[in-house]
Design an enzyme around this catalytic site. Structure first.
Site, PDB file in Angstrom:
ATOM      1  N   GLU A 184     -34.085  15.984 -11.549  1.00  0.00           N
ATOM      2  CA  GLU A 184     -34.934  17.178 -11.632  1.00  0.00           C
ATOM      3  C   GLU A 184     -35.462  17.352 -13.057  1.00  0.00           C
ATOM      4  OE1 GLU A 184     -35.728  19.514  -9.126  1.00  0.00           O
ATOM      5  OE2 GLU A 184     -34.901  17.955  -7.821  1.00  0.00           O
ATOM      6  N   GLU A 219     -28.889  26.090 -11.704  1.00  0.00           N
ATOM      7  CA  GLU A 219     -29.921  25.068 -11.453  1.00  0.00           C
ATOM      8  C   GLU A 219     -29.488  24.168 -10.292  1.00  0.00           C
ATOM      9  OE1 GLU A 219     -33.037  24.786 -13.139  1.00  0.00           O
ATOM     10  OE2 GLU A 219     -33.338  23.495 -11.404  1.00  0.00           O
ATOM     11  N   GLU A 251     -33.510  24.424  -2.556  1.00  0.00           N
ATOM     12  CA  GLU A 251     -34.824  23.784  -2.348  1.00  0.00           C
ATOM     13  C   GLU A 251     -34.722  22.641  -1.340  1.00  0.00           C
ATOM     14  OE1 GLU A 251     -36.968  24.629  -6.683  1.00  0.00           O
ATOM     15  OE2 GLU A 251     -36.328  22.610  -6.160  1.00  0.00           O
TER      16      GLU A 251
HETATM   17  N1  LIG Z   1     -42.385  25.733   2.797  1.00  0.00           N
HETATM   18  C1  LIG Z   1     -42.840  26.695   1.986  1.00  0.00           C
HETATM   19  N2  LIG Z   1     -43.314  27.834   2.519  1.00  0.00           N
HETATM   20  C2  LIG Z   1     -43.773  28.832   1.731  1.00  0.00           C
HETATM   21  N3  LIG Z   1     -43.809  28.792   0.384  1.00  0.00           N
HETATM   22  C3  LIG Z   1     -43.328  27.686  -0.213  1.00  0.00           C
HETATM   23  C4  LIG Z   1     -42.824  26.581   0.554  1.00  0.00           C
HETATM   24  N4  LIG Z   1     -42.425  25.616  -0.321  1.00  0.00           N
HETATM   25  C5  LIG Z   1     -42.645  26.115  -1.550  1.00  0.00           C
HETATM   26  N5  LIG Z   1     -43.191  27.351  -1.490  1.00  0.00           N
HETATM   27  C6  LIG Z   1     -43.566  28.217  -2.611  1.00  0.00           C
HETATM   28  O1  LIG Z   1     -44.477  27.500  -3.444  1.00  0.00           O
HETATM   29  C7  LIG Z   1     -44.185  27.764  -4.805  1.00  0.00           C
HETATM   30  C8  LIG Z   1     -43.862  26.437  -5.484  1.00  0.00           C
HETATM   31  O2  LIG Z   1     -42.746  25.865  -4.799  1.00  0.00           O
HETATM   32  P1  LIG Z   1     -42.165  24.457  -5.195  1.00  0.00           P
HETATM   33  O3  LIG Z   1     -40.994  24.155  -4.354  1.00  0.00           O
HETATM   34  O4  LIG Z   1     -43.292  23.461  -5.210  1.00  0.00           O
HETATM   35  O5  LIG Z   1     -41.697  24.835  -6.658  1.00  0.00           O
HETATM   36  P2  LIG Z   1     -41.512  23.872  -7.853  1.00  0.00           P
HETATM   37  O6  LIG Z   1     -40.738  24.647  -8.866  1.00  0.00           O
HETATM   38  O7  LIG Z   1     -42.831  23.317  -8.249  1.00  0.00           O
HETATM   39  O8  LIG Z   1     -40.592  22.780  -7.183  1.00  0.00           O
HETATM   40  P3  LIG Z   1     -40.013  21.465  -7.810  1.00  0.00           P
HETATM   41  O9  LIG Z   1     -38.591  21.803  -8.126  1.00  0.00           O
HETATM   42  O10 LIG Z   1     -40.154  20.488  -6.682  1.00  0.00           O
HETATM   43  O11 LIG Z   1     -40.825  21.140  -9.036  1.00  0.00           O
HETATM   44  C9  LIG Z   1     -43.029  28.769  -4.828  1.00  0.00           C
HETATM   45  O12 LIG Z   1     -43.524  30.090  -4.920  1.00  0.00           O
HETATM   46  C10 LIG Z   1     -42.370  28.562  -3.479  1.00  0.00           C
HETATM   47  O13 LIG Z   1     -41.732  29.720  -3.007  1.00  0.00           O
END
Ligand SMILES: Nc1ncnc2c1ncn2[C@@H]1O[C@H](COP(=O)(O)OP(=O)(O)OP(=O)(O)O)[C@@H](O)[C@H]1O
Length: 131
Positions: free
Chosen positions: A37, A78, A85
Site C-alpha cells: 500500500e 492503516e 477496503e
Molecule cells: N464500490 C464503491 N461504491 C461507492 N463508493 C466507492 C466504492 N469504492 C470506492 N468508493 C469511494 O470512492 C472514493 C475513493 O475510493 P478508493 O477505494 O479508490 O480510495 P483510495 O484511497 O484511492 O484507495 P486505494 O487505497 O486503493 O488507493 C472514496 O470516497 C470511496 O468511499
C-alpha cells in the site's frame, strides 16, 4: 482452485508456543501485504522522519515512546482500513452507499491517527528545541 482466490484450506489450529509462532507468521504476512500500500509506505517514511527528527532534536524518552506508541496505532488503523477496503471491494465491486460509507469511515480513522501523530510530533519537537 487458486491460492490468489483465497480458497486454500485453513491451517490446523495450534496450541501454546506453536500458536504464538503461527500468529507471528500470519502477522508478518499482513505486514508484507501492507507494504504493497502506497499510503503505508508514506506513513513509514513519516515515522522515520518523526522519530529521527525528535531524536536529533534531543527529545526525551517520554516523547520518543509516546511517538512510537502513536505510530503503532497509526499502522494498526492503516492495516484495519486496508482490510476493510479488501472486504468492501469483494462484497460490493459495484457502486453502493454501503461501500462508500465503509471506505470513508476507514479512511477517517487513519486521518484521525495522522492528526494525533502530527500534533504529538509538533509539540514534542517544539518542547525539545525550546527547552
Ligand atoms: N464500490 C464503491 N461504491 C461507492 N463508493 C466507492 C466504492 N469504492 C470506492 N468508493 C469511494 O470512492 C472514493 C475513493 O475510493 P478508493 O477505494 O479508490 O480510495 P483510495 O484511497 O484511492 O484507495 P486505494 O487505497 O486503493 O488507493 C472514496 O470516497 C470511496 O468511499
Amino acid at each position: 482452485m487458486s491460492a490468489d482466490m483465497g480458497f486454500r484450506t485453513a491451517p490446523a489450529k495450534q496450541m501454546g508456543l506453536r500458536h504464538l509462532a503461527g500468529a507471528l507468521s500470519y502477522s508478518m504476512g499482513g505486514l508484507r501485504r501492507l507494504m504493497a500500500e502506497t499510503a503505508f509506505r508514506h506513513e513509514l517514511l513519516g515515522a522515520v522522519a518523526a522519530m529521527g527528527g525528535l531524536a536529533l532534536a534531543g527529545a526525551g524518552a517520554g516523547a520518543l515512546v509516546g511517538q512510537f506508541v502513536l505510530l503503532c496505532g497509526l499502522f494498526a488503523f492503516e492495516a484495519v482500513n486496508t482490510a476493510i477496503e479488501l472486504l468492501v471491494d469483494r462484497v460490493s465491486p459495484e457502486f453502493s452507499a454501503f461501500a462508500q460509507q465503509a471506505k470513508d469511515l476507514g479512511s477517517f480513522s487513519v486521518l484521525a491517527m495522522i492528526v494525533a501523530n502530527t500534533a504529538w510530533a509538533g509539540l514534542a519537537l517544539w518542547r525539545a528545541l525550546a527547552g
